[in-house]
Design a protein around this motif. Structure first.
Motif, PDB file in Angstrom:
ATOM      1  N   PHE A  17       0.855  -0.797   0.143  1.00 53.36           N
ATOM      2  CA  PHE A  17      -0.182   0.513   0.060  1.00 53.36           C
ATOM      3  C   PHE A  17       0.779   1.303  -0.089  1.00 53.36           C
ATOM      4  O   PHE A  17       1.115   2.333  -0.348  1.00 53.36           O
ATOM      5  N   ASP A  18       1.515   1.342   1.085  1.00 51.03           N
ATOM      6  CA  ASP A  18       3.240   2.324   0.553  1.00 51.03           C
ATOM      7  C   ASP A  18       3.092   2.503  -0.798  1.00 51.03           C
ATOM      8  O   ASP A  18       3.381   3.496  -1.120  1.00 51.03           O
ATOM      9  N   GLY A  39       1.093   4.445  -2.900  1.00 47.35           N
ATOM     10  CA  GLY A  39       1.302   6.201  -4.009  1.00 47.35           C
ATOM     11  C   GLY A  39       1.893   6.423  -5.060  1.00 47.35           C
ATOM     12  O   GLY A  39       1.245   7.322  -5.375  1.00 47.35           O
ATOM     13  N   THR A  40       2.873   5.824  -5.283  1.00 40.73           N
ATOM     14  CA  THR A  40       3.590   5.961  -6.161  1.00 40.73           C
ATOM     15  C   THR A  40       3.412   5.225  -7.756  1.00 40.73           C
ATOM     16  O   THR A  40       3.843   6.186  -8.837  1.00 40.73           O
ATOM     17  N   ASP A  51      -8.339   9.902  -2.590  1.00 41.81           N
ATOM     18  CA  ASP A  51      -7.908   9.324  -2.516  1.00 41.81           C
ATOM     19  C   ASP A  51      -8.303   7.623  -1.801  1.00 41.81           C
ATOM     20  O   ASP A  51      -9.171   7.271  -1.829  1.00 41.81           O
ATOM     21  N   ARG A  52      -7.535   6.908  -2.079  1.00 42.43           N
ATOM     22  CA  ARG A  52      -6.745   5.339  -1.862  1.00 42.43           C
ATOM     23  C   ARG A  52      -7.824   4.728  -0.356  1.00 42.43           C
ATOM     24  O   ARG A  52      -7.019   5.636   0.176  1.00 42.43           O
ATOM     25  N   LEU A  53      -7.670   4.365   0.111  1.00 42.71           N
ATOM     26  CA  LEU A  53      -8.713   4.198   2.256  1.00 42.71           C
ATOM     27  C   LEU A  53      -7.751   3.231   2.286  1.00 42.71           C
ATOM     28  O   LEU A  53      -7.152   3.028   3.506  1.00 42.71           O
ATOM     29  N   HIS A  89     -12.336   3.893  -1.300  1.00 37.06           N
ATOM     30  CA  HIS A  89     -11.452   5.658  -1.019  1.00 37.06           C
ATOM     31  C   HIS A  89     -11.743   6.377  -0.082  1.00 37.06           C
ATOM     32  O   HIS A  89     -12.479   6.117   0.580  1.00 37.06           O
ATOM     33  N   THR A  90     -11.395   7.237   0.193  1.00 32.81           N
ATOM     34  CA  THR A  90     -11.579   8.688   1.354  1.00 32.81           C
ATOM     35  C   THR A  90     -10.726   9.779   0.425  1.00 32.81           C
ATOM     36  O   THR A  90     -10.922   9.716  -0.489  1.00 32.81           O
ATOM     37  N   ALA A 116       1.299  12.178  -2.677  1.00 35.96           N
ATOM     38  CA  ALA A 116       1.023  10.605  -2.584  1.00 35.96           C
ATOM     39  C   ALA A 116       2.248   9.820  -1.322  1.00 35.96           C
ATOM     40  O   ALA A 116       1.017   8.629  -1.956  1.00 35.96           O
ATOM     41  N   ALA A 150     -14.743   7.226   3.010  1.00 34.61           N
ATOM     42  CA  ALA A 150     -14.765   7.821   2.302  1.00 34.61           C
ATOM     43  C   ALA A 150     -14.928   9.584   2.657  1.00 34.61           C
ATOM     44  O   ALA A 150     -15.639   9.454   1.978  1.00 34.61           O
TER      45      ALA A 150
END
Lengths: 498, 498
Positions: free
Chosen positions: A67-68, A71-72, A162-164, A483-484, B434, B472
């Protein structure tokens, strides 16, 4: 606090603050230091051996690390992953190893006398997986979308989608769900799965021959979609009690799924699942009789979670619509070549002709055909009971005072899932939608509830509202909905007034 | 399962599956049948007497009933409620009774030797409450907004924004937060509050003289905003363990808030709170020295949750920027007429002149002025420790290899809250956003994080990500963000193909 080194049979374990259950002898005997013990809301005591905890922890560790790194990773990399994964499954030379593993799983399940209907990786299932992955490939990821901008003098604030986080999935032995669950990568999340032991060989083969090579080819961390490599259910319990998960999804329904949801919630993880299914149809004062009959018949074509379970008819139309309902129920049986089964709320028995209660008919049950009364009385507070029928359509009928009365009974008794109102007055529909506590509300057949069918999006799971609403999310969980929202401030000058 | 009738001192209580704590003697002695006992993540055992459970249950019962009725309440009714509530607070003849109750609360608190700074309902606080309520009045509710439509042949599916449920609030003795929390009614939710005992008299007076009359005038159920009428903290524990809540918000920070969050999460309730605060500023290779210095000084104007706590400077700029940082820190102290306090990561001590470590200075602490070394060494794995300073600005400094190194240290050690990057290269900002696991990311001072200030929306609470992201939803919780999504199917013909 001390480490739990042993369990004693009969030792009390708190449940919900004011009740307790006790440690069963077999679990006390089996428990070793390093193991964990979980208490379900039902009072059931679950033993999670250290090895299963480690199997889950290793997979979650990998998914957190992935997950980290995600991000890129770019949206293009994620698309490339889906494309390569789909191509691998579509490639006959690659697929042969997966098919062999699946054949071995099917054979092993057969020898244990288990159902292999959903386990067998048929051509159709294979094609669906390929199509599903290509569907994810072609969907937008949504990451970085600015959903709101607030402008100030000298600076602005952006609300950015952004992703959760890491999503945990537990599902029984259906290899295709494995591909579905990869959908959460679309929006930048990572995923950990635990699959039923019957399908574990197939899942391992998919990981080795298709999933991991696709992650590698796309330059994604192999932990982005991590399999908990254990045939034990306890590994699923361990997974759902890891608070590093941002979301727990359990597919299927029933007691096992319900218990898994309880484990996740206790660990502070939002849970998407539906422990209980069964839809309601309400026929109101302005219902069109033909439409109502058709909705009933067409909502009973087979037993799935969104099948009609409870039908409510307002008293002012009962004389006309109860016969329409009974005909529609009979038609649903005829379409399947069987007799249907009816349950009538104790307060509504007078509305159903007595011959329905007197008549003995063959009902197609799991154990075979059983002779039963075609209709039986059921207590008026049991309207939420879900009928798990095999071949004979089985429903509950209740006659109510008004649509509001039906809504009140639904809110109090139903598993709060799917509701339809048959009415021609739009105001009645608006009131019904506003007052009924269901995520899925319609005006005809109940069988439309399905993410793929209704929204055209690959579905990760259905979230019943039985035990709570998902925060800011509805009932169908699609990959792009995981997502968040993050907040970014862009200061154009260093001296903003604060 | 059996009902818990008694507790025995020393009885083990499970914590998280593999640890246990024991029942303290005083709680065992005080426990009576009907009471509950909760175990916090910390191992702390909390006793919830039956009377406190009932106080919470009565309020949640009312809010659940009100939530059902709110389904048919209009946005106009909700606006009328805010308007009448605001007018009542602004009306001197009504306000006199509230002011009297507040004066009694302040006097009682003073006699107990407690702080009355935030308790006293000043003219400014009163005006802020009136303004806040009028702000809610003028905001759109958002209910019924169709966020997505999927059209099929003969039918369509609408994703409809809708209200979430009952929201629980726990906050200490600040009467104004009471008005803020009513914000969740804007989007059709209902609310239950528990306020600190010092402010309970004021809260009761607001309920009697302003809140309830406003609900009644608007035709809303009096349970729409229900006060847990108890001075006991245990009533707050009981409230946050009621699984009927859809969201739990605890205002403030620190251990008490953190424990409340743990209680809510164990009950399966999403929790919005921030147990720990403290912001990070990272100065990267392309940082502008002047902007960096200004950001540091201006992020240390007072100690609140978004104050600068940890500053990271990349090694390539350390020779130039550490002196800028030290000057900025000194300037922040000078602005407050005090000496600042510095902590230096053990791996970065060489970058700070030794006189900072040698110099003894007066530091303004809670207990008064204390002579201390101006700088001290702190372990490199303690960068997340939050400094709860009183008057002397207090921060940690670390020199890092790169922005990525700073991000890794933040993700591993920080309470994951606020982060700023000082850099002139936009690509570095994009990578920082990111990769850093913070809900609030900026490019200058850290003090912008505040819903009212940044978004122009009344703020219900801040949601730190320390223990999980809200599903979310982002870090600032405003009244209009407390919603869910429901799905409505509109079939234009009865025979859609399914």
């Amino acid at each position: 606090m001390e480490r739990l080194e042993k369990l004693t049979a009969g030792m009390p374990l708190l449940v919900g603050g004011d009740r307790f259950t006790t440690v069963p002898t077999d679990i006390a005997d089996a428990f070793e230091p390093g193991d964990a013990v979980l208490v379900a809301d039902t009072g059931e005591v679950l033993h999670v051996p250290d090895a299963e905890r480690r199997a889950a922890t290793v997979a979650v560790d990998a998914a957190v690390a992935a997950f980290d790194l995600m991000g890129t990773a770019t949206d293009e990399q994620v698309s490339a992953f889906y494309d390569t994964f789909a191509n691998a499954l579509a490639d006959d030379t690659i697929f042969v190893a997966i098919a062999e593993a699946n054949a071995a799983d099917v054979e092993a399940a057969r020898q244990k006398g288990r159902s292999t209907t959903r386990l067998e990786l048929t051509t159709r299932m294979r094609n669906d997986m390929v199509e599903g992955l290509r569907g994810w490939r072609d969907m937008p990821g949504g990451r970085g979308e600015v959903v709101e901008t607030v402008t100030h003098d000298g600076w602005r604030v952006e609300q950015v989608r952004d992703r959760l986080g890491v999503v945990g999935f537990v599902f029984e032995g259906r290899p295709n769900v494995f591909a579905d669950a990869c959908g959460v990568l679309r929006s930048g999340n990572t995923v950990v799965f635990r699959i039923g032991s019957d399908a574990l060989g197939t899942a391992r083969a998919i990981v080795t021959h298709a999933l991991r090579p696709a992650l590698a080819a796309a330059g994604l961390h192999e932990g982005s979609a991590a399999l908990v490599d254990s045939p034990s259910r306890a590994a699923g319990y361990a997974l759902f009690s890891d608070p590093r998960l941002s979301l727990a999804v359990a597919r299927g329904s029933g007691r096992a799924v319900s218990m898994l949801g309880g484990i996740a919630r206790k660990a502070g993880i939002p849970a998407s699942l539906h422990g209980t299914g069964g839809a309601w149809i309400v026929a109101g004062p302005t219902a069109d009789a033909d439409d109502f009959g058709e909705a009933v018949t067409r909502s009973l074509d087979r037993k799935v979670c969104n099948t009609l379970n409870t039908c409510a008819i307002t008293a002012d139309r009962a004389d006309e619509l109860v016969p329409v309902f009974l005909d529609a129920l009979r038609a649903a049986g005829t379409a399947r070549g069987v007799e249907p089964k009816l349950h009538v709320s104790a307060d509504s028995v007078e509305h159903v002709p007595s011959d329905w209660f007197d008549r003995q008919v063959p009902i197609a049950r799991a154990e075979g055909e059983v002779k039963e009364a075609q209709a039986e009385r059921i207590a008026a507070d049991e309207l939420g009971r879900e009928w798990e029928w095999e071949d004979s359509p089985e429903v509950t009928l209740v006659v109510v005072d008004s649509i509001d009365d039906a809504v009140q009974r639904f809110n109090a008794q139903a598993p709060r899932f799917v509701a339809s109102l048959l009415a021609t007055d739009p105001a009645e529909h608006d009131r019904f939608f506003a007052t009924i506590d269901a995520p899925f509300v319609g005006n005809g057949l109940t069988r439309w509830v399905d993410g793929q069918y209704a929204l055209g999006k690959p579905e990760l799971g259905l979230s019943n509202w039985e035990t709570g609403r998902l925060f800011a999310r509805g009932g169908i969980l699609a990959g792009d909905s995981v997502h968040t929202v993050r907040t970014r401030a862009v200061l154009d000058r260093p001296d903003i007034p604060r």
